[in-house]
Design a protein around this motif. Structure first.
Motif, mmCIF file in Angstrom:
data_model
loop_
_atom_site.group_PDB
_atom_site.id
_atom_site.type_symbol
_atom_site.label_atom_id
_atom_site.label_comp_id
_atom_site.label_asym_id
_atom_site.label_seq_id
_atom_site.Cartn_x
_atom_site.Cartn_y
_atom_site.Cartn_z
ATOM 1 N N HIS A 15 -4.785 3.366 3.453
ATOM 2 C CA HIS A 15 -4.935 1.898 3.403
ATOM 3 C C HIS A 15 -3.822 1.227 4.215
ATOM 4 C CE1 HIS A 15 -7.185 2.059 -0.738
ATOM 5 N NE2 HIS A 15 -7.886 2.550 0.257
ATOM 6 N N GLU A 65 -3.974 5.701 -0.539
ATOM 7 C CA GLU A 65 -3.133 4.508 -0.357
ATOM 8 C C GLU A 65 -2.415 4.553 0.996
ATOM 9 O OE1 GLU A 65 -3.664 2.087 -2.136
ATOM 10 O OE2 GLU A 65 -4.651 3.104 -3.779
ATOM 11 N N GLN A 85 -11.422 -2.372 -3.454
ATOM 12 C CA GLN A 85 -10.735 -2.675 -4.715
ATOM 13 C C GLN A 85 -11.699 -2.663 -5.902
ATOM 14 O OE1 GLN A 85 -7.518 -1.921 -3.502
ATOM 15 N NE2 GLN A 85 -7.273 -2.876 -5.488
ATOM 16 N N GLU A 102 0.842 -1.200 0.000
ATOM 17 C CA GLU A 102 0.000 0.000 0.000
ATOM 18 C C GLU A 102 0.882 1.256 0.000
ATOM 19 O OE1 GLU A 102 -3.186 -0.149 -0.481
ATOM 20 O OE2 GLU A 102 -3.648 -2.230 0.043
HETATM 21 MG MG MG Z 1 -4.865 0.485 -1.701
#
Ligand code: MG
Length: 163
Positions: free
Chosen positions: A53, A50, A127, A17
């Motif tokens: 995440h 990201e 996703q 990530e």
């Molecule tokens: Mg991600």
């Protein structure tokens, strides 16, 4: 306790990530360099997403009493050919992230680690959304082709991304 193999895979997911974040920040820099500030903004939001995440997995390891160990992050590419080249690479990259989350889920099933499976449900849904939104931009760029007016319109649209 998180099973050892799952813990190892979760640490690896943090690295992936964070690499995604780094990769997208490099793409954001490319877009700034070619004066596409809307694309640059969109990609910077992607970078932030990201990072969040990675932190989700990081926090989850701690919640379960595991030890977070951070791995090295590779240098991302910095040369790109065109907006279509960049967005195609984002799509390919997101598909590889989906594959790694699926593998992680399968591992959690094998190890009968139910909390990790529940945590990963969120990522599986995320996703689907990631791939859909990037696929849409790739398709728009293919339609636009070499028409600057279309590219400028899409750049303005991407500038409005909130989160
Ligand atoms: Mg991600």
């Amino acid at each position: 306790m998180i099973p050892k193999s799952v813990l190892k895979a979760l640490r690896e997911q943090i690295r992936k990530e964070l690499y995604s974040a780094y990769y997208y920040l490099s793409m954001s820099a490319y877009f700034t360099g070619v004066n596409l500030s809307g694309f640059a903004h969109w990609m910077r939001k992607q970078y932030q997403e990201e990072t969040s995440h990675a932190l989700k997995v990081y926090d989850y390891i701690h919640e379960r009493g595991g030890k977070v160990i951070l791995e090295s992050i590779d240098k991302p590419p910095s040369e790109f050919k065109s907006p279509l080249d960049v967005m195609t690479k984002v799509l390919e990259h997101e598909r590889s992230v989906t594959a790694s989350i699926t593998a992680l889920y399968e591992l959690a099933v094998r190890e009968k680690d139910y909390p990790t499976q529940i945590m990963l449900d969120w990522f599986i849904k995320e996703q689907v959304e990631e791939e859909r939104s990037v696929d849409e931009i790739v398709n728009l760029l293919k339609m636009i082709g070499d028409a600057p007016a279309g590219l400028i319109m899409l750049d303005r649209q991407l500038a409005s991304r909130g989160s």
